[in-house]
Design an enzyme around this catalytic site. Sequence first.
Site: not given
Length: 614
Positions: A1-3, A76
């Site tokens: 998960m990333c922003g 993401n």
Amino acid sequence: MCGIFCLLSLSAARCAWSEAVHERLKRRGPDSSQDVTVGGTDACYRCLFSAHVLHMKGLLTPQPVQDHTGNVLVWNGEIFGGLPVMPEENDTAVVSQRLSSCDGPSDILSVLSTLRGPWAFVYHQKAGDYLWFGRDFLGRRSLLWTFDAEVNALTLTSVAARESGPTQSSWQEVPAVGVYRVDLKAVAEAGCVTFEVYPWAHGGRDLVSRNSPAVLESVPSGCTAVMNRSGLVLTSPVCPLNTSIPKLSDEEEIHPNSHSHVTDLEQLLASKENNDEVNRLTYVLSEAVRRRVQSLPFKVQDDSPSPDELASVAILFSGGLDSMILAALADRHIPAHQPIDLLNVAFKLQVPKKPKESARRPGKRQNKPTDCKGDGADPQTSSPFDVPDRITGKAGLGELRDLNPERRWNFVEIDVTKEELQKMRQERVCHLVHPLETVLDDSIGCAVWFAARGIGYVTGHGDPRPFTSSAKVVLTGIGADEQLAGYSRHRVRFTASGHEGLIQELEMELGRIPSRNLGRDDRVIGDHGKEARFPYLDEDVVSHLNSLPVWEKADLSLPRGVGEKLLLRLTAKRLGLGQSAVLPKRAMQFGSRIAKMEARHEKASDRCTRLLTE
Ligand SMILES: *[C@@H]1O[C@H](CO)[C@@H](O)[C@H](O)[C@H]1NC(C)=O
Ligand SMILES: *[C@@H]1O[C@H](CO)[C@@H](O)[C@H](O)[C@H]1NC(C)=O
Ligand SMILES: *[C@@H]1O[C@H](CO)[C@@H](O)[C@H](O)[C@H]1NC(C)=O
């Protein structure tokens, strides 16, 4: 998960970007943050990439990833199949390498078409100066866009912020209908942004599949979109929905028991055909869960006990059919010594004022003898947090303990008061739900946010003790009802217009799940630095369920608690579950009682005024 974040500006003016958005991106990706800018002072555009990484597996790969030719990727996503990713590799690096070796658009589309798993990305392809972006077929990762005509800038981001005051914010979810390409040179010359859309299609024939024309209208104002006419498409990772209708002569065979009103799942399970279908679904679902729970890290806290005591997987858990199946399958694939966290959220019941109110302690059931007068439960005999989902959750916990007594099941009682709800909604949730805005988005958004945070009580032996879930992965049951006809509206539709109507309803619902649920849930869960995973929306599961005729999945001539999601109920039985297999559907907003908390007379589809910021 990333922003992930990308700001494309076409004017020389340096446009600042919101500190509030930056902060929210960082919460999604607390382990590494970096920015990269493409297009120097002499270029007629500037592209700022910002990426915030939550480390899940392999070596931590900081993003944005810039390869040796200067292509830039912010990613993401999670690769569960399609491309080989070794356990110690990072999928961001693998995707970047694959994209690096692409020439034309058809190469890029073919790489993206092979991926299995959720994703959203932005990619600057240096050769030719193109900006690519998009979301996976099911829209399991959030991506928002907006265009600011004043400074001539397009923004793409995982999460935005609701602006206070009267100004209407213009954020929209990027429709998950395909991937988008911006020709940066052309755009800089023309001074306005045009997207070229490459849609998802089934095997190349059904071009207008998922409401692609709609995207042409929902682009940010100030921009335009054109469908690509070259015939280049992304190949859908799932097969089309089986739209067969039972022939009249089949009716007897399909519902051999419906006259006798059989409600006994055991009896249905005994028939051989059902057995094969049940085995097949059990297998694909089990694999989907396995891919999502293996080789995971957990969050280390200051006072953490030994790693063996920490769960790496949590489940949004109501004790209902969908979450029970996820728990039973997770149990098969998570090492026996590791606990599994079951996150159960309850919003305090608003009880009429009684003198003894102050004597109650939150999160603790008062086991006084029942003294029932007239209707139902006496509020004094139970905790104000004994909402329907708490009660079925505890019963479900009992079933799971019977299923595997060796496993430590952390049943986390997450109790939320009205004050806390209102505080956190204003501080956090209203920004995460945005740009969605209905009463239902508010209820589900808040309930999921508190549940996923994982802070509550666990009762082991003796008194409840405060507990914070260490799991970085949160499994949710979303997608089961949409695919197996679990909602009461399916029954309504079936009664009114038979199998044909039901199929249309199911097709419509799977098509809108990205815009109705998934972007929102990803933003809400990601805010805790945790990753939402959706086993019922695994490509193999969706494909398998799509291939089955509707009457294998549900039999709405059977009563509630049996007929809807029939195949899934049989699967639950096969997994050894008991009463939970025959629980009727209860929506989270009612089960957790959040819908009751602020006691307003409103429709789920109304615009929610509580989401407005002050
Ligand atoms: C994963 O990331 C690390 C750190 O950026 C890098 O050294 C390594 O080569 C990457 N792995 C692969 C398979 O690309
Ligand atoms: C469609 O894509 C092809 C290949 O990239 C490109 O040559 C063509 O100009 C595109 N058509 C439109 C209408 O953008
Ligand atoms: C749909 O289901 C029917 C009945 O089981 C089957 O005969 C048919 O092959 C299926 N169609 C597709 C496209 O899978």
